[in-house]
Design an enzyme around this catalytic site. Structure first.
Site, PDB file in Angstrom:
ATOM      1  CG  ASP A  30      -2.154   0.986   1.035  1.00  0.00           C
ATOM      2  OD1 ASP A  30      -2.161   1.027   0.378  1.00  0.00           O
ATOM      3  OD2 ASP A  30      -2.319   1.159   2.105  1.00  0.00           O
ATOM      4  CD  GLU A  75      -0.048   5.496  -4.216  1.00  0.00           C
ATOM      5  OE1 GLU A  75       0.512   5.116  -3.325  1.00  0.00           O
ATOM      6  OE2 GLU A  75      -1.119   4.277  -4.167  1.00  0.00           O
ATOM      7  CG  ASP A  83      -7.991   4.423   0.293  1.00  0.00           C
ATOM      8  OD1 ASP A  83      -8.101   2.902   0.302  1.00  0.00           O
ATOM      9  OD2 ASP A  83      -7.669   4.851   0.975  1.00  0.00           O
TER      10      ASP A  83
HETATM   11  C1  GLC Z   1      -5.127   3.150   2.732  1.00  0.00           C
HETATM   12  C2  GLC Z   1      -5.251   1.930   2.323  1.00  0.00           C
HETATM   13  C3  GLC Z   1      -6.561   1.754   2.691  1.00  0.00           C
HETATM   14  C4  GLC Z   1      -5.474   1.076   4.224  1.00  0.00           C
HETATM   15  C5  GLC Z   1      -5.303   2.451   4.792  1.00  0.00           C
HETATM   16  C6  GLC Z   1      -4.904   2.153   6.063  1.00  0.00           C
HETATM   17  O1  GLC Z   1      -5.859   4.210   2.944  1.00  0.00           O
HETATM   18  O2  GLC Z   1      -6.009   1.878   0.694  1.00  0.00           O
HETATM   19  O3  GLC Z   1      -6.716   0.127   2.181  1.00  0.00           O
HETATM   20  O4  GLC Z   1      -7.015   0.586   5.040  1.00  0.00           O
HETATM   21  O5  GLC Z   1      -4.319   2.926   4.397  1.00  0.00           O
HETATM   22  O6  GLC Z   1      -3.432   1.754   6.352  1.00  0.00           O
END
Ligand code: GLC
Length: 760
Positions: free
Chosen positions: A329, A332, A450
């Site tokens: 995650d 980017e 999200d």
């Molecule tokens: C980002 C991710 C989400 C995750 C959050 C906390 O917003 O896209 O899926 O739960 O971070 O890690």
């Protein structure tokens, strides 16, 4: 494939894995120069005219579009199925605004397909820095591509149908990876399950209620202060013990791993990275720092192999406690703030406020803040700020981050896969990634980030995922139930009914929102949700066989109608229904309160799998009570199902081939060990079973057979649906005993009997 190169590329391609030796494409291609540019022909047919020019930041390429052509692909975009008449930016950002105005998004896949009945071609623009693609805003009849560099590399693909384009594109950029079987099941996630006791409670609840589930996901709170590769001692004192327990329940564990490493002396991942010089630097040679969850972080330089090795090692050590999958995650990379500009902004705003220039302070804050949250976008095209960092390549050459920004997560995924190879050689890996570049399909599954618990977000997930499939990325999903905001009971039911057909099927929700596990609303809702999950597990044999097909040829698991019915004009724009594989049409309910819906059935006759009724093609109104997702089986199509188990890895026992025979229908039975890479060496079972109508006889034949593995099922049931003509069912001239169940005619036989019929 035709390769067009403008200027001289400065860097190697990150997307391309195997380029055919000759890239002018062979005989089928013809490129004719005209006054303004070139005309491109394939097999004697003109695809388009192309003109090459410049814009302020680099090369501009424009090519013609015919009035009735549609545009698809372009990776993850918050946009409808047909992507014509839009403008898109390609610059990976942490996109919190899931709206049409919130472009760009997390992933950048500059590959598109132009299609209409009788014509289809694809174009891949291989540049991992900033790109812009206009599909008909500036000029109705043109695609305009602006590359943020003085060079451009384009690949043009053509063929007889859409699948040939995807085959060629995934041959170039890599075939979709074959996931372990468990990853094709249902996943339960939450930001965050906050302790190991809670994780175990959730897992036990699934087993107690007999709701199938294959994996529990751990979000950032399992870590110690969000430091990557650590566990919180208070909340997760015994990760190994927790994972062993989950494994004994046949449940897997996936942990999130962000990309920013907390800048902190004494923290092993930081110290080791500094020692190995594995982090990005600023042009002045300092460590490049940006604020993310743990505070100020440094970022691995995945461009050089030493940076990738650093990452792979950390990951492999971390996975040693038994972690099964990795969730990448914030890659980017997402940066909440950059220290220096942040300080100068605060200073400037304070100064203006002290001078009583409130408006000036506000304006300054508004514009500067947008540029500070460099990689978190706040609206169309805004926020695509350069990250002032420098990579080093293996020869010590400097590469500005902006030149390869969109490929950063791709390289991180490569390093992550290396981590799996160290930790568990010979086994399949599983990575889910938020950010991506073209080629990501060979490494990871993706999800759309999200979204919100919103009916609109649920509906748009269909064209988003279909277009990811058309961008070479079959293994994709959206957060089922919605990530942000509070889900309600009906939405959770309907979204799970839809999610059961997402290639990647995970329920995930944010901190501060209401809980979203299948049982949270009590009865009758929890039974409906559970039933939708079981439906996924019933369809596993069929869905799993679509994964191997995707791995071999790039064919998407879920497909827009026009993929199978390219002669049907209507099927180019329908986006609230889709096909799973070639045979199963799913028409989910996407609005609250609806208990029926309009369904478009393309070109052939379809069998309503709930009522058993045979429907003629065209628009139909079908019943959709709350416990049901409308499903249709194509004439001369087949799906393979089994009884739901608690985990996708349990043997199927008996499989059922549901067929709707007009003339002839074939089903593929595929199985392998679901865990290792041995299927690549021929250790798999595959049989193509066909049922043909000959007068009143249904004649069964095994047309292809590969017996490299003993399948996890021993009995095959063949259920002939919508076939009142059936008088006898024959295998090798011998009449089989059958029984009737409702309107179906059913024959059962041992797998040995079936496969022996082909061998004999
Ligand atoms: C980002 C991710 C989400 C995750 C959050 C906390 O917003 O896209 O899926 O739960 O971070 O890690």
């Amino acid at each position: 494939m035709l390769k067009i190169v403008v200027g001289s590329p400065r860097l190697r391609s990150f997307a391309v894995v195997s380029e055919p030796p000759c890239c002018t494409g062979g005989d089928a291609w013809r490129v004719v120069e005209d006054r303004d540019g070139v005309e491109v022909y394939w097999s004697g047919r003109k695809l388009f005219s192309m003109r090459i020019a410049t814009w302020e930041r680099g090369v501009e390429i424009a090519h013609t579009l015919e009035g009735d052509e549609h545009v698809y692909g372009l990776g993850e975009k918050y946009a409808h199925l047909d992507r014509r008449f839009k403008r898109f930016h390609f610059w990976n950002v942490d996109q919190t605004v899931h709206l049409p105005s919130g472009d760009p998004m997390y992933k950048s896949i500059p590959f598109y397909i132009v299609a209409k009945p009788g014509k289809v071609y694809g174009v891949f623009v291989d540049y991992p820095g900033y790109l812009y693609i206009d599909t008909g805003v500036e000029h109705l009849d043109r695609i305009v591509i602006r590359v943020g560099a003085g060079y451009a590399v384009l690949y043009v693909f053509s063929g007889e149908n859409l699948y040939e384009i995807l085959d060629a594109y995934t041959r170039l950029t890599g075939r979709p990876f074959m996931p372990p079987k468990w990853a094709v099941g249902y996943h339960q996630s939450r930001y965050s399950y906050a302790s190991q006791d809670e994780v175990l409670r959730v897992a036990e609840e699934f087993r107690r209620r007999r709701i199938p589930c294959d994996a529990i996901w751990l979000d950032i709170d399992y870590m110690d202060g969000y430091r990557l590769f650590t566990w919180s001692r208070d909340r997760f004192p015994d990760p190994r013990g927790m994972i062993e327990k989950l494994h004994s329940m046949n449940m897997r564990v996936v942990t999130i791993v962000d990309v920013g490493i907390k800048e902190e002396k004494g923290y092993h991942a930081y110290d080791r990275g500094v020692e190995l010089n594995a982090f990005l630097r600023t042009p002045d040679g300092e460590l490049f720092r940006g604020g993310v969850w743990p505070g100020l972080c440094v970022f691995p330089d995945f461009l050089r192999s030493s940076g990738r090795r650093y990452w792979a090692q950390r990951l492999a050590e971390f996975m040693g406690v038994g972690v099964d999958g990795i969730w990448l995650d914030m890659n980017e990379p997402a940066i909440f703030y950059m220290e220096k500009p942040f300080r100068s902004m605060v200073a400037e705003v304070s100064k203006r406020l002290i001078e009583n220039d409130v408006e000036g302070a506000g304006n300054h804050y508004f514009w500067r803040a947008r540029h500070l949250i460099g990689t978190t976008s706040v609206g169309k095209g805004i926020g695509m700020v350069d990250i002032p960092a420098v990579h080093l390549d293996d020869d010590g050459g400097e590469v500005r981050h902006s030149e390869i920004h969109n490929a950063y997560p791709l390289l991180e995924n490569e390093a992550t896969k290396m981590g799996f190879e160290i930790a568990r050689p010979g086994r399949r890996w599983f990575i889910l990634t938020r950010s991506a570049y073209a080629g990501i399909q060979r490494l990871a599954a993706v999800w759309t980030g999200d979204n919100q618990s919103d009916w609109g977000h649920m509906a748009i997930s269909i064209p988003m995922l279909l277009n990811l499939g058309l961008s070479g990325v079959p293994f994709a999903g959206a957060d089922v139930g919605g990530f942000g905001d509070d889900v309600d009971p009906e939405m959770l039911v309907r979204w799970t009914q839809l999610g059961a057909f997402y290639p990647f099927f995970r329920n995930h929700s944010s901190k501060g929102t209401r809980r979203q596990e299948p049982w949270v609303f009590g009865e009758p809702w929890s039974s409906y949700v559970a039933e939708a999950i079981r439906l996924r597990y019933r369809l596993l044999p069929y869905i799993y066989s679509m994964f191997i097909e995707a791995h071999r040829s790039g064919k998407p698991v879920i497909r827009p109608l026009f993929a199978e019915f390219p002669q049907d004009e209507q099927s180019y724009v329908v986006e609230d229904e889709f096909l799973v594989g070639p045979s199963l049409l799913v028409a989910p309910v996407l609005t609250p309160g609806a208990r029926a819906r309009a369904v478009y059935l393309p070109q052939v006759r379809w069998l309503d799998l709930w009522s058993g009724e045979v429907l003629e093609p065209g628009w139909r109104l079908v019943e959709a009570p709350i416990d049901r997702v409308p499903l249709f089986l194509r004439e001369d199509g087949a799906v393979v199902t089994t009884e739901p188990r608690s985990s996708a890895t349990e043997p199927w026992g008996t499989v059922t081939i549901d067929v709707f025979v007009g003339r002839k229908a074939c089903a593929v039975l595929y199985d392998d060990d679901g865990e290792t890479a041995d299927f690549e060496k021929g250790r798999f079972f595959e049989a193509k079973v066909c049922i043909e109508r000959r007068g009143g006889d249904a004649v069964i034949r095994v047309e292809e057979l590969h017996m490299g593995y003993e399948p996890g099922f021993s009995k095959v049931r063949i259920r002939l649906l919508g076939s009142p003509w059936v008088e006898r069912v024959l295998l090798e001239g011998e009449e089989l005993r059958v029984y009737r169940s409702g309107k179906a005619v059913v024959a059962e036989l041992g797998i040995g009997r079936l496969t022996a019929s082909q061998q004999g």
